[in-house]
Design an enzyme around this catalytic site. Sequence first.
Site, PDB file in Angstrom:
ATOM      1  N   ASP A  45       0.841  -1.209   0.000  1.00 21.14           N
ATOM      2  CA  ASP A  45       0.000   0.000   0.000  1.00 21.14           C
ATOM      3  C   ASP A  45       0.875   1.257   0.000  1.00 21.14           C
ATOM      4  OD1 ASP A  45       0.843  -0.170   2.619  1.00 21.14           O
ATOM      5  OD2 ASP A  45      -1.128   0.196   3.512  1.00 21.14           O
ATOM      6  N   SER A  46       2.208   1.065  -0.018  1.00 26.75           N
ATOM      7  CA  SER A  46       3.124   2.170  -0.330  1.00 26.75           C
ATOM      8  C   SER A  46       2.764   2.752  -1.694  1.00 26.75           C
ATOM      9  CB  SER A  46       4.580   1.683  -0.313  1.00 26.75           C
ATOM     10  OG  SER A  46       4.706   0.495  -1.076  1.00 26.75           O
ATOM     11  N   ASP A  84      -1.064  -6.044  -0.157  1.00 28.78           N
ATOM     12  CA  ASP A  84      -1.379  -5.391   1.114  1.00 28.78           C
ATOM     13  C   ASP A  84      -2.875  -5.169   1.268  1.00 28.78           C
ATOM     14  OD1 ASP A  84       0.728  -4.981   2.843  1.00 28.78           O
ATOM     15  OD2 ASP A  84       1.377  -3.119   1.864  1.00 28.78           O
ATOM     16  N   LYS A 113      -1.139  -9.231   3.088  1.00 26.43           N
ATOM     17  CA  LYS A 113      -0.361  -8.740   4.233  1.00 26.43           C
ATOM     18  C   LYS A 113      -1.202  -7.711   4.968  1.00 26.43           C
ATOM     19  CE  LYS A 113       3.396  -5.946   3.738  1.00 26.43           C
ATOM     20  NZ  LYS A 113       2.915  -4.701   4.407  1.00 26.43           N
ATOM     21  N   GLU A 115      -1.262  -5.157   8.764  1.00 28.35           N
ATOM     22  CA  GLU A 115      -0.444  -4.576   9.833  1.00 28.35           C
ATOM     23  C   GLU A 115      -1.074  -4.836  11.198  1.00 28.35           C
ATOM     24  OE1 GLU A 115       0.265  -0.426   8.968  1.00 28.35           O
ATOM     25  OE2 GLU A 115       1.025  -0.891   6.952  1.00 28.35           O
ATOM     26  N   GLU A 182       9.374  -4.084  10.459  1.00 29.13           N
ATOM     27  CA  GLU A 182       9.760  -2.781   9.884  1.00 29.13           C
ATOM     28  C   GLU A 182      10.217  -1.829  10.981  1.00 29.13           C
ATOM     29  OE1 GLU A 182       7.036  -0.978   7.101  1.00 29.13           O
ATOM     30  OE2 GLU A 182       8.212   0.886   7.037  1.00 29.13           O
TER      31      GLU A 182
HETATM   32  O1  KIV Z   1       3.577  -1.037   1.578  1.00 32.06           O
HETATM   33  C1  KIV Z   1       4.721  -1.510   1.487  1.00 32.06           C
HETATM   34  O2  KIV Z   1       5.437  -1.324   0.486  1.00 32.06           O
HETATM   35  C2  KIV Z   1       5.219  -2.297   2.602  1.00 32.06           C
HETATM   36  C3  KIV Z   1       6.669  -2.651   2.629  1.00 32.06           C
HETATM   37  C4  KIV Z   1       7.489  -1.454   2.872  1.00 32.06           C
HETATM   38  C5  KIV Z   1       6.963  -3.741   3.583  1.00 32.06           C
HETATM   39  O3  KIV Z   1       4.465  -2.628   3.463  1.00 32.06           O
END
Ligand code: KIV
Length: 264
Positions: A45-46, A84, A113, A115, A182
């Site tokens: 989600d970056s 994510d 993924k 958090e 992280e």
């Molecule tokens: O969103 C993302 O790119 C991430 C990584 C930095 C682990 O969660």
Amino acid sequence: MRKTTILDMGAMKAEGRRIVMVTAYDALFARIFDEADVDVILVGDSLGMVVLGYPDTLNVTMEDMIRHTAAAARGRKRSLLVADMPFLSYQTSIPDAIRNAGLLLQAGAEAVKLEGGRSMEATIRAITACDIPVMGHIGLTPQSVHRMGGYKVQGKTDPQRERLLDDAAAVQDAGAFSVVLEGIPATLAAEITASLSIPTIGIGAGVHCDGQVLVMQDMLGMFDDFQPKFVKRFGELRKPIADAANAFAREVRDGSFPGPEHSF
Ligand code: KIV
């Protein structure tokens, strides 16, 4: 090269082979990284920050993640594809979490993924009970930027260290197949990695994790205004891209492009 699955990740930890993960958000880069022998492609989600231009990850939607996950899935053949879960797609209720995780799998991801540690234990348990593999993410969790008071290294005090060790155990007990660590001290990441049977993948967490992940634009050196300590630039792509765009602009303006060889 054969397909990487979540089972391979456990085997890699057992055999001491380090896991390589990098983000990608479209078919072209997913294909390049797939062919470059990257084990895991993460549609992070970056995306919100490095592609969509938001100041943080909080505005990323399920619609965004589904579109970019589907694009990355069309580009890769062999790497494991993890997507994510964006902010508010899993915190609101367990049924929401299961449904949204399932939508990401339908878009082409092979795992999701999310958090959070102990606070997400029941959610991870419910998603994995539906046969949707989950990668955890603890420590500096960007969706909690306001609770953390900024993007700050976590786990520096003894109570925080204890909490993160407990978060890691909770994620594993809930059935996650791996966990991202992280922004935590390298010594704590080493302790967590030794305490878990599932692999840890570090970003800003030192060398003792079972694998490493970087955001592709950071790894490729595409930003000029963002170079935190944990990033190593394995390429310097910003300048050649800008140089090529400048050369194109110059030749269009002086009339030397297109030449006869480019014309019909
Ligand atoms: O969103 C993302 O790119 C991430 C990584 C930095 C682990 O969660």
